[in-house]
Enzyme design. Structure first.
Site, PDB file in Angstrom:
ATOM      1  N   ARG A   1     -59.415  29.715  72.852  1.00 10.25           N
ATOM      2  CA  ARG A   1     -58.531  28.792  73.565  1.00 10.25           C
ATOM      3  C   ARG A   1     -58.034  29.515  74.808  1.00 10.25           C
ATOM      4  NH1 ARG A   1     -53.268  29.429  72.833  1.00 10.25           N
ATOM      5  NH2 ARG A   1     -53.030  29.876  70.619  1.00 10.25           N
TER       6      ARG A   1
ATOM      7  N   HIS B   1     -51.159  27.517  73.316  1.00 11.37           N
ATOM      8  CA  HIS B   1     -51.332  26.559  72.210  1.00 11.37           C
ATOM      9  C   HIS B   1     -51.082  25.116  72.683  1.00 11.37           C
ATOM     10  CE1 HIS B   1     -51.116  24.852  68.202  1.00 11.37           C
ATOM     11  NE2 HIS B   1     -49.917  24.386  68.468  1.00 11.37           N
TER      12      HIS B   1
ATOM     13  N   TYR C   1     -48.070  36.959  73.042  1.00 15.77           N
ATOM     14  CA  TYR C   1     -48.826  37.453  71.884  1.00 15.77           C
ATOM     15  C   TYR C   1     -50.277  37.825  72.183  1.00 15.77           C
ATOM     16  CZ  TYR C   1     -50.031  32.439  71.708  1.00 15.77           C
ATOM     17  OH  TYR C   1     -50.442  31.168  72.024  1.00 15.77           O
TER      18      TYR C   1
HETATM   19  C1  LIG Z   1     -49.045  21.529  57.380  1.00 14.25           C
HETATM   20  C2  LIG Z   1     -48.624  22.118  58.703  1.00 14.25           C
HETATM   21  N1  LIG Z   1     -48.083  23.348  58.741  1.00 14.25           N
HETATM   22  C3  LIG Z   1     -47.713  23.888  59.934  1.00 14.25           C
HETATM   23  C4  LIG Z   1     -47.869  23.172  61.094  1.00 14.25           C
HETATM   24  C5  LIG Z   1     -47.442  23.783  62.427  1.00 14.25           C
HETATM   25  N2  LIG Z   1     -48.613  24.116  63.249  1.00 14.25           N
HETATM   26  C6  LIG Z   1     -49.048  23.287  64.210  1.00 14.25           C
HETATM   27  S1  LIG Z   1     -50.403  23.856  64.979  1.00 14.25           S
HETATM   28  C7  LIG Z   1     -50.437  25.252  64.038  1.00 14.25           C
HETATM   29  C8  LIG Z   1     -51.514  26.289  64.234  1.00 14.25           C
HETATM   30  C9  LIG Z   1     -52.856  25.806  63.801  1.00 14.25           C
HETATM   31  O1  LIG Z   1     -53.844  26.704  64.215  1.00 14.25           O
HETATM   32  P1  LIG Z   1     -55.380  26.421  64.056  1.00 14.25           P
HETATM   33  O2  LIG Z   1     -55.658  25.740  62.770  1.00 14.25           O
HETATM   34  O3  LIG Z   1     -56.089  27.681  64.331  1.00 14.25           O
HETATM   35  O4  LIG Z   1     -55.698  25.334  65.199  1.00 14.25           O
HETATM   36  P2  LIG Z   1     -55.586  25.467  66.791  1.00 14.25           P
HETATM   37  O5  LIG Z   1     -54.198  25.020  67.158  1.00 14.25           O
HETATM   38  O6  LIG Z   1     -55.859  26.884  67.159  1.00 14.25           O
HETATM   39  O7  LIG Z   1     -56.605  24.522  67.324  1.00 14.25           O
HETATM   40  C10 LIG Z   1     -49.362  25.273  63.140  1.00 14.25           C
HETATM   41  C11 LIG Z   1     -49.068  26.352  62.197  1.00 14.25           C
HETATM   42  C12 LIG Z   1     -48.442  21.889  61.001  1.00 14.25           C
HETATM   43  N3  LIG Z   1     -48.672  21.142  62.086  1.00 14.25           N
HETATM   44  N4  LIG Z   1     -48.813  21.389  59.804  1.00 14.25           N
END
Ligand SMILES: Cc1ncc(C[n+]2csc(CCOP(=O)(O)OP(=O)(O)O)c2C)c(N)n1
Ligand SMILES: [Mg+2]
Length: 388
Positions: free
Chosen positions: A280, A284, A293
């Protein structure tokens, strides 16, 4: 003659080798290295019989949609700065995954996206204003999921994995050859729903392709703090699901690997798991400061692996693209962004009470109560406005 275990033990070492059953886990494991068909600089690598290269016109369309997708992504980020979008999670750098994956499925298949997949949705042909309705905060979903066979974008991590398994099972049960493509991030593979979805799909041979975009971070959590698995693709083997890893910044490889995974699912062989190694490039979301980070050198190294430039270099060398074609596609992308800007500047009239529609087929008593509370508050606010 039947071979008893005792007979096997008595047999010569050579005979013993011939009766050793094949390790069933071995056929499920991905290649040790991610599949790659283009080198980082766009030069072709040796062809692979197991992953035939897609046709030139398909690669041309892949490039076109990646360029439009990137322009859409830049425009969406700009709209957050103009206050037109509440939030936007960029997928810049992940164009090969976003576009390659949706090109591998049919319009009649189902796609299960996360918040990260806005680019994939526009590449699937969904109106970009409808795609951005959720992120504008206007509604749960701006498009009709059944019409475009695309589920609403999931913000709760990994829940789409069970939805995809259920839908794919239902479609197969009714005798249709629909495939469900479920996107998921690296971080979300730690969620229970991912494991439950993959397990259900495997046991019931549901035709799902689980596509993990390993972009190395879950917000600020790096992959090294997420898992000790040697590859996220290895998570399939425990459930009996074959898997593969692919260079997620190689558009040709992503499309080739996904095409094979989709064919596997469509042939009734059950689910398939693909891990794409990508990055990415942006924070985020626009609300995140990634410099807290990760360091700039890491981001710069990935800039050199840009998937759009890689495909362009390759297609120019093959004579599939020339200056005129590249300029024409860039123009299309500008027109696409201008149209998006204009339409996003119009403020839609949203009925606050519509928030309660379509949450459940039958609203729960709590929802009815909350709806009434909002209705009363709105009525009181209107009355106050009238008094003033
Ligand atoms: C069940 C749940 N726990 C925590 C969150 C908070 N959260 C939103 S995005 C994220 C990170 C997800 O990372 P990844 O799966 O690697 O996807 P990316 O954002 O990198 O595409 C988190 C922890 C959430 N949306 N849903
Ligand atoms: Mg991630």
């Amino acid at each position: 003659m039947t071979t008893t275990p005792q007979a096997v033990r008595r047999a010569s070492p050579r005979a013993r080798r011939t009766v050793t059953p094949p390790d069933p886990a071995r056929s499920l494991l991905p290649d040790a290295e991610p599949v790659r068909l283009l080198a980082q600089d766009g030069t072709p690598l040796p062809a692979r019989a197991d992953y035939p290269e897609p046709a030139a016109e398909v690669l041309h369309e892949l490039y076109r949609r990646m360029v439009l997708g990137r322009r859409f992504d830049t425009q969406a980020t700009a709209l957050t700065k103009q206050g037109r979008l509440a939030v936007y999670p960029s997928s810049r750098g992940q164009e090969a995954c976003q576009v390659g994956a949706v090109l591998a499925v049919r319009d009649t298949d189902w796609v299960f996206p996360t918040y990260r997949e806005s680019m994939a949705l526009v590449a699937r042909g969904i109106d970009p204003v409808e795609v951005l309705t959720l992120l504008r905060g206007d509604w749960h979903c701006g498009y009709d999921p059944t019409e475009v066979r695309t589920a609403p974008q999931c913000t709760p991590l990994a829940t789409q994995c069970v939805h995809a398994a259920g839908l794919a099972y239902g479609e197969a049960y009714q005798g249709r050859d629909t495939v469900a493509l479920a996107f998921i991030g690296d971080g979300a593979t730690s969620e229970g729903d991912f494991h439950e979805g993959v397990n259900f799909a495997a046991v019931f041979k549901a035709p799902v392709v689980y596509f993990v975009q390993n972009n190395k971070y879950a917000i600020s959590v790096p992959l090294s703090r997420q898992t000790a698995a040697p590859s996220l693709a290895y998570k399939g083997v425990g459930y009996g699901v074959p898997s593969e890893q692919v260079d997620g910044n190689d558009p040709v490889a992503v499309l080739a690997v996904l095409t094979r995974a989709v064919a596997h699912a469509r042939a009734g062989k059950g689910p398939f798991l693909v891990e794409a190694h990508t990055y990415r490039m942006e924070p985020h979301t626009n609300a995140d400061d990634a410099s807290r980070y990760r360091d700039g050198a890491e981001v710069d190294a990935w800039r050199d692996r840009d998937p759009v430039a890689r495909l362009e270099t390759y297609l120019r060398a093959r004579g599939v693209l020339d200056d005129a074609a590249v300029a024409e596609i860039a123009e299309q992308a500008e027109a696409y962004a201008a149209d998006l800007r204009t339409r996003m500047n119009a403020q839609p009239a949203v009925d606050p009470l519509s928030l309660f529609d379509h949450v459940y087929a039958e609203p729960t008593p709590q929802l009815i109560e909350q709806r009434e509370q909002v209705r009363a508050e709105l009525a009181a606010a209107h009355a106050e406005e009238g008094d003033a």
